[in-house]
Scaffold this active site. Structure first.
Site, mmCIF file in Angstrom:
data_model
loop_
_atom_site.group_PDB
_atom_site.id
_atom_site.type_symbol
_atom_site.label_atom_id
_atom_site.label_comp_id
_atom_site.label_asym_id
_atom_site.label_seq_id
_atom_site.Cartn_x
_atom_site.Cartn_y
_atom_site.Cartn_z
ATOM 1 N N HIS A 103 0.815 -1.211 0.000
ATOM 2 C CA HIS A 103 0.000 0.000 0.000
ATOM 3 C C HIS A 103 0.852 1.266 0.000
ATOM 4 O O HIS A 103 2.010 1.274 0.418
ATOM 5 C CB HIS A 103 -0.933 0.015 1.217
ATOM 6 C CG HIS A 103 -0.209 0.095 2.519
ATOM 7 N ND1 HIS A 103 0.286 1.285 3.035
ATOM 8 C CD2 HIS A 103 0.129 -0.861 3.418
ATOM 9 C CE1 HIS A 103 0.884 1.050 4.190
ATOM 10 N NE2 HIS A 103 0.812 -0.242 4.439
ATOM 11 N N ARG A 152 -6.151 0.975 3.898
ATOM 12 C CA ARG A 152 -5.039 1.500 3.117
ATOM 13 C C ARG A 152 -4.672 0.573 1.961
ATOM 14 O O ARG A 152 -4.270 1.049 0.889
ATOM 15 C CB ARG A 152 -3.824 1.774 4.015
ATOM 16 C CG ARG A 152 -3.300 0.605 4.836
ATOM 17 C CD ARG A 152 -2.335 1.123 5.904
ATOM 18 N NE ARG A 152 -1.661 0.095 6.677
ATOM 19 C CZ ARG A 152 -2.148 -0.425 7.804
ATOM 20 N NH1 ARG A 152 -3.335 -0.052 8.254
ATOM 21 N NH2 ARG A 152 -1.454 -1.334 8.482
ATOM 22 N N GLU A 206 -1.521 -6.522 7.820
ATOM 23 C CA GLU A 206 -0.176 -6.277 8.326
ATOM 24 C C GLU A 206 0.037 -7.078 9.612
ATOM 25 O O GLU A 206 -0.915 -7.485 10.285
ATOM 26 C CB GLU A 206 -0.001 -4.770 8.598
ATOM 27 C CG GLU A 206 1.340 -4.348 9.162
ATOM 28 C CD GLU A 206 2.523 -4.754 8.311
ATOM 29 O OE1 GLU A 206 2.838 -5.964 8.294
ATOM 30 O OE2 GLU A 206 3.139 -3.884 7.683
ATOM 31 N N HIS A 276 0.521 -5.516 2.661
ATOM 32 C CA HIS A 276 1.378 -4.763 3.577
ATOM 33 C C HIS A 276 2.811 -5.296 3.552
ATOM 34 O O HIS A 276 3.070 -6.387 3.061
ATOM 35 C CB HIS A 276 0.806 -4.848 4.984
ATOM 36 C CG HIS A 276 -0.635 -4.434 5.039
ATOM 37 N ND1 HIS A 276 -1.031 -3.161 5.336
ATOM 38 C CD2 HIS A 276 -1.767 -5.150 4.801
ATOM 39 C CE1 HIS A 276 -2.353 -3.090 5.276
ATOM 40 N NE2 HIS A 276 -2.824 -4.278 4.953
#
Length: 348
Positions: A103, A152, A206, A276
């Site tokens: 991202h 994100r 993440e 991520h």
């Protein structure tokens, strides 16, 4: 400019709450997109080591239901018959593209805070990075998109696809309830063909940083000591307080990749993953057969796509995470070159 593109392309994003222990094993239906290509050179692979990914460890990372598409959306530019329907024709080698994108910069990246599984959006710079990533992959086929459950990553995927020359519309698949499935149905077959399913999965989130989430990284180093914080961030199997180690993140990310994403590539579909730094490092560890020592030194830039070709059961890296331009990033295979030529013919 970037903000205007964002508002027109994305509309209103809804943050996703996270729930633990939810089944995510629905499969996409089997219509196949297949690119025909001749054999091409194989790239070097690192030797496999004895690193094991143990699936028994408990994790605290928040989760949402993994959604799956209820309809097959086949790219009319380069579709070919399913492998199951080619018994009376000579078999040809096939390949599928796999695009990985970390991202763009988030609001907490900008503030130098530990973010982990906290759901924060992109900055204006992050929006620009996502749009630039889209330009770099605008000539590469995409049939299905996987993202984490975090906004994100989803913003990055959606913004990137606004730049794709095929002009298909990414649609997030909602499978968390019967009502969500019913309300999000598309009833036009033509519209389905011009859409790309986006499947969100908490397993691609993440790494969960536990008690470090929301803390400033420099202040954390001052509090716990630089060595201790470096060990939490860069070791393979040592988690921060009440958080995940990279090994624990790899357990869930790689298991999901093997169970849900690899079958799509096997069927000939071209896949994009927007996720991520640590979940993608884990997947790259699997793809490139990296050791636990090699993966901890792997750095991924925000908003820089990586390209792999999946062919004959092997993953071949064709793009660098730090190359500056499309020409420098991707060495096109014959199949991808043909796809690009078809796009040129369609949109000239």
């Amino acid at each position: 400019m970037a903000t205007e593109v964002y508002h027109h392309a994305i509309g209103t994003f809804q943050s996703h709450s996270c729930f633990n222990n939810i089944s995510h094993h629905q499969k996409l239906r089997n219509n196949v997109l297949k690119l025909e290509a001749k054999d091409f050179f194989s790239s070097k692979c690192l030797l496999r080591t004895g690193t094991k990914i143990n699936s028994s460890r408990q994790r605290n990372c928040s989760a949402i239901r993994s959604s799956t598409s209820q309809t097959s959306m086949v790219d009319t530019v380069s579709s070919s018959p399913s492998r199951r329907n080619t018994s009376d024709t000579p078999k040809k080698s096939s390949e599928a593209a796999l695009i990985l994108i970390r991202h763009g910069e988030s609001l907490w990246n900008e503030k130098n805070l530990f973010t982990g599984c906290v759901d924060v959006p992109l900055t204006e710079k992050g929006i620009d990075e996502a749009i630039e990533a889209g330009k770099r992959i605008s000539n590469i086929p995409v049939d299905v998109i996987f993202t984490s459950a975090l906004i994100r990553a989803q913003m990055t995927a959606m913004l990137a696809m606004t730049q794709h020359r095929r002009r298909k519309v990414p649609i997030i698949m909602h499978n968390e309830s019967e009502q969500a499935r019913e309300w999000s149905q598309v009833f036009s077959e033509d519209t389905k063909k011009q859409s790309i399913p986006v499947i969100t999965a908490w397993q691609l989130n993440e790494r969960m940083y536990g008690e470090l989430q929301g803390l400033n990284k420099q202040e954390t180093a001052d509090k716990y000591g630089t060595e201790q914080v470096h060990e939490w961030r860069r070791s393979y199997d040592i988690p921060p307080p009440n958080g995940e180690s990279l090994e624990m993140c790899a357990q869930r990310a790689v298991a999901y990749f093997r169970d849900q994403i690899e079958p799509q590539l096997l069927s000939g579909k071209n896949v994009m993953i927007a996720a991520h730094g640590n979940s993608l490092r884990s997947i790259i560890m699997y793809l490139d057969k990296l050791t636990s020592q090699e993966v901890i030194s792997l750095e991924l830039s925000t908003g820089i796509p990586m390209l792999y070709i999946f062919k004959e059961g092997r993953f071949i890296r064709r793009g660098s995470p730090i190359a500056p331009t499309e020409a420098g990033v991707y060495a096109y295979t014959r199949g991808l070159a043909l796809y690009r030529q078809r796009l040129d013919d369609m949109f000239q």
